[in-house]
Motif scaffolding. Structure first.
Motif, PDB file in Angstrom:
ATOM      1  N   THR B  54      88.429  61.741   4.459  1.00 51.07           N
ATOM      2  CA  THR B  54      87.213  61.055   4.019  1.00 51.07           C
ATOM      3  C   THR B  54      87.436  60.159   2.807  1.00 51.07           C
ATOM      4  O   THR B  54      86.513  59.534   2.320  1.00 51.07           O
ATOM      5  CB  THR B  54      86.111  62.074   3.659  1.00 51.07           C
ATOM      6  OG1 THR B  54      86.672  63.064   2.809  1.00 51.07           O
ATOM      7  CG2 THR B  54      85.543  62.720   4.882  1.00 51.07           C
ATOM      8  N   LYS B  56      88.334  60.976  -0.274  1.00 48.02           N
ATOM      9  CA  LYS B  56      88.077  61.539  -1.600  1.00 48.02           C
ATOM     10  C   LYS B  56      89.399  61.693  -2.360  1.00 48.02           C
ATOM     11  O   LYS B  56      89.455  61.563  -3.572  1.00 48.02           O
ATOM     12  CB  LYS B  56      87.389  62.894  -1.441  1.00 48.02           C
ATOM     13  CG  LYS B  56      86.762  63.418  -2.719  1.00 48.02           C
ATOM     14  CD  LYS B  56      86.042  64.723  -2.441  1.00 48.02           C
ATOM     15  CE  LYS B  56      85.618  65.397  -3.727  1.00 48.02           C
ATOM     16  NZ  LYS B  56      85.251  66.802  -3.498  1.00 48.02           N
ATOM     17  N   GLU B  76      85.394  55.932  -0.137  1.00 50.81           N
ATOM     18  CA  GLU B  76      84.658  56.901   0.679  1.00 50.81           C
ATOM     19  C   GLU B  76      83.560  56.268   1.522  1.00 50.81           C
ATOM     20  O   GLU B  76      83.426  56.573   2.703  1.00 50.81           O
ATOM     21  CB  GLU B  76      84.007  57.976  -0.205  1.00 50.81           C
ATOM     22  CG  GLU B  76      84.951  58.891  -0.925  1.00 50.81           C
ATOM     23  CD  GLU B  76      85.114  58.480  -2.370  1.00 50.81           C
ATOM     24  OE1 GLU B  76      85.340  57.277  -2.619  1.00 50.81           O
ATOM     25  OE2 GLU B  76      85.018  59.355  -3.251  1.00 50.81           O
ATOM     26  N   ALA B  80      83.107  56.167   5.569  1.00 51.28           N
ATOM     27  CA  ALA B  80      81.921  56.719   6.224  1.00 51.28           C
ATOM     28  C   ALA B  80      81.295  55.690   7.152  1.00 51.28           C
ATOM     29  O   ALA B  80      80.861  56.008   8.252  1.00 51.28           O
ATOM     30  CB  ALA B  80      80.915  57.180   5.169  1.00 51.28           C
ATOM     31  N   ARG B  86      80.841  63.918   7.490  1.00 46.64           N
ATOM     32  CA  ARG B  86      81.366  65.182   6.995  1.00 46.64           C
ATOM     33  C   ARG B  86      80.234  66.133   6.665  1.00 46.64           C
ATOM     34  O   ARG B  86      79.242  65.744   6.066  1.00 46.64           O
ATOM     35  CB  ARG B  86      82.185  64.910   5.733  1.00 46.64           C
ATOM     36  CG  ARG B  86      82.729  66.162   5.101  1.00 46.64           C
ATOM     37  CD  ARG B  86      83.687  65.821   3.990  1.00 46.64           C
ATOM     38  NE  ARG B  86      84.284  67.034   3.455  1.00 46.64           N
ATOM     39  CZ  ARG B  86      85.177  67.048   2.479  1.00 46.64           C
ATOM     40  NH1 ARG B  86      85.571  65.920   1.927  1.00 46.64           N
ATOM     41  NH2 ARG B  86      85.674  68.187   2.061  1.00 46.64           N
TER      42      ARG B  86
END
Lengths: 391, 256
Positions: B54, B56, B76, B80, B86
């Motif tokens: 993702t 991070k 991020e 997305a 997530r």
């Protein structure tokens, strides 16, 4: 299902109409009734104070947007307030025959008008500058800060540091902006004498109209999805990233808007107090703005306006009676709010207030013949609605 | 090299946190439409694994490709928007917002800041949200603060938010932690039905639950893949037994 959505929609529309009507009533009251009311009780000078405090309320709305809704405690809104004030102040100081210099410059031996004063001859430019200079500065600083994911207390400290830089600059530049004394002694604006009561009443009305517009803008920003997004950023910023939002964009935008509101507030305040000095952009005055919002209630908008007006009236009343006591009182007020009313006046009214009123009227919240908890259960209510015959 | 059928490809991934290698030389890939369960003892790097996908956490070495696209340079929110959703271990919903607002926020098709500000929520999205509220059983509580929901309702709401986002790849971290047996079973049903139209990675400890939903299982151990296979293959694998039962082991070298 669709009926449900539709009726919610209509309900929302009716609520909005009600709100608009209430706002209109208050505006009419402030413009037409308030002046004669205050004159009748021999307090007509308070109208001028009210006008100034309503200007401060515009800045408080901006603080509420960035702090109450988005969760960024800015301790630097004095800068934006001051920049707006200086912008209009410079325009006012330039209401002189061409070729002459603003009076204070002569004292320091300035012979030609500094370059950045020139554009302020123009009134339209000044109006644009009042909005754009603070918001561009905030947008620029905000973009850098938010992109590097600085938040929380670090953001607050950073805004304070910037405030100190600006304060020292304006305080130290006698030759450019008259240093500590600031800009005072204004003559005319668009041909009207600034200190004339009629002109001042014009500023008062103007402030009210701008305040209403600012309130409408803030309502729009905090409604629907964007408002939800701001609250989402406040409560769990990294989660919004995984939903696909870029919090830095939203925060930069809101910071810029709130700076613009502070700038407009500064200009309107300067017109009514007929002076602007670096003191308006020092750290203490930035913190005061935060206190107004805390007292009125964060994330309530109405609370911000109420807080600004109430705290400032308390201040002027108290300092008339006991000139030295105000700062202690302000400190005590802040402590009281933090300890007893953490959600401010309006926040308290929304949560506990109506229950208290019902209790005072000796009425239980909801009259029920059966188990109250069952009556209030949302699942039960839904089932009951389903069972009711459709019209 | 790039295989269009593979929704996710991870090559030689190493994550180094100041000398501690949370993931080491991890290789992993999965096909579009697959439902994959990842298991592993505590500290095996499961959550770090999701953090890397993702965005991070950025890879120290190696790369992650989603639909053939390297994710290294993306942040991020960009990842997305590409279609990776997530769900977190503990429900991370917005408690001050209502379930409806939570869903509308995640359902939004155009997540740029200006479209979010200027456009009103389109009717089609309102309908989607209404339908979702019915699916997750939150219609009566759609307009109260989400803080008032029970734990199970919060879990359902977060799964609803994940679906509203309509990602191509769903990452689900321990979805049944703290749920009753019945809720666990229902969540399993929900995930298998979602798997018909999405690719899903589930991280889980609960072996019974894994047995309910799993087709392919990957075992992580000390930051790399220990083995892959069906649930029966994995459970009878001597290395897995060793790792889980903590028997004295020779070198914990992972089968890369």
């Amino acid at each position: 299902m669709t009926d449900d959505v539709g009726s919610k929609h209509r309900q929302g529309d009716r609520k909005r109409l009600m709100e608009a009507a209430v706002v209109l009533a208050i505006v009419l009251f402030l413009i037409f009734v308030m002046p004669s009311l205050l004159t009748a009780v021999g307090q007509s000078f308070r109208l001028k104070l009210l006008g100034r405090f309503l200007a401060l309320a515009i800045a408080a709305l901006g603080i509420d947007l960035i702090w109450g809704y988005t969760g960024l405690l800015s301790l630097g809104h004095g800068i934006f307030f001051g920049l707006g004030g200086y912008a209009i102040g410079m325009h006012l100081k330039l209401q002189i025959p061409p070729g002459e210099l603003p009076d204070f410059m002569g004292l320091y031996g300035v012979t030609t008008l500094p370059w950045f004063w020139r554009p302020f001859y123009s009134f339209p430019f000044t109006l644009v500058a009042i909005v754009l200079i603070p918001s561009l500065l905030a947008g620029f600083v905000g973009y850098l800060v938010f992109r590097s994911r600085i938040k929380g207390v670090y953001f607050s400290i950073l805004t304070q540091a910037v405030t100190i830089i600006f304060f020292n600059f304006f305080n130290g530049q006698q030759r450019l902006v008259n240093g500590t004394n600031g800009l005072i002694d204004f003559k005319t604006l668009l041909g009207a004498t600034v200190s004339d009561p009629k002109t001042q009443f014009g500023f008062y009305c103007c402030t009210i109209i701008v305040l209403v517009a600012a309130y409408a803008l803030c309502r729009w920003l905090t409604s629907d999805r964007f408002g939800a997004l701001l609250i989402a950023i406040r409560d769990d910023e990294s989660r919004t990233r995984f939903l696909g939002y870029d919090p830095a964009e939203a925060k930069t935008l809101v910071f810029a808007v709130s700076a613009a509101l502070a700038g407009i507030a500064g200009a309107l305040y300067t017109l009514q107090s007929e002076s602007i000095s670096p003191r308006s952009m020092d750290v203490a005055s930035s913190i005061e703005m935060v206190i107004w919002v805390a007292v009125g209630g964060r994330a309530t908008l109405v609370g911000a306006i109420l807080g600004a007006v109430l705290v400032n009236f308390a201040r002027s009343l108290l300092s008339e009676q006991f000139p030295e006591i105000w700062l202690f009182f302000q400190g005590a007020l802040f402590l009281l709010v933090v300890l007893v009313l953490p959600n401010g006046i309006i926040g308290w009214c929304r949560t506990n207030g109506h229950e208290l009123v019902l209790k005072l009227l000796k009425r239980s919240p909801i009259a029920t013949a059966t188990y109250p908890s069952l009556e209030q259960d949302l699942d039960v209510q839904q089932e009951r609605r389903k069972l009711e015959p459709k019209e | 090299m790039i295989n269009p059928d593979r929704i996710l490809e991870i090559e030689n991934l190493t994550i180094n946190f100041d000398g501690f290698k949370a993931l080491r030389n991890l290789n992993f890939h999965m096909e579009t439409g697959e439902l994959r369960v990842i298991i592993g003892p505590n500290g095996a790097g499961k959550t770090t694994f999701l953090d890397v996908i993702t965005g991070k956490v950025k890879p120290t070495e190696g790369q992650v490709r989603f639909k053939g696209r390297n994710l290294r340079a993306l942040s991020e929110h960009q990842i997305a928007r590409l279609g990776i959703g997530r769900k977190f271990q503990t429900p991370r919903i917005y408690l001050k917002l209502t379930p409806r607002q939570n869903l509308e926020l995640s359902c939004n098709r155009d997540k740029g800041i200006l479209p979010t500000l200027i456009q009103k929520t389109p009717v089609a999205e309102r309908r989607t949200v209404g339908g979702l509220l019915e699916t997750i059983g939150l219609v009566p509580k759609a307009d109260i603060a989400a803080a008032l929901l029970s734990h199970g309702e919060k879990q359902r709401l977060e799964i609803g938010m994940l679906v509203a986002q309509s990602p191509d790849l769903l990452l689900v971290d321990e979805p049944v932690a703290g749920l009753t047996d019945e809720e666990t079973y229902l969540t399993g049903e929900l995930l298998t039905s979602l798997a018909e139209s999405h690719s899903i990675i589930v991280i889980e400890h609960d072996m019974e639950f894994v047995r309910q939903i799993a087709r392919q299982v990957t075992v992580l151990h000390e930051g790399s893949v220990l083995c892959e296979g069906t649930i029966d293959e994995v459970q009878s694998n001597p290395r897995v037994i060793e790792v889980y039962l903590g028997q004295p082991q020779e070198e914990p070298h992972a089968a890369a």
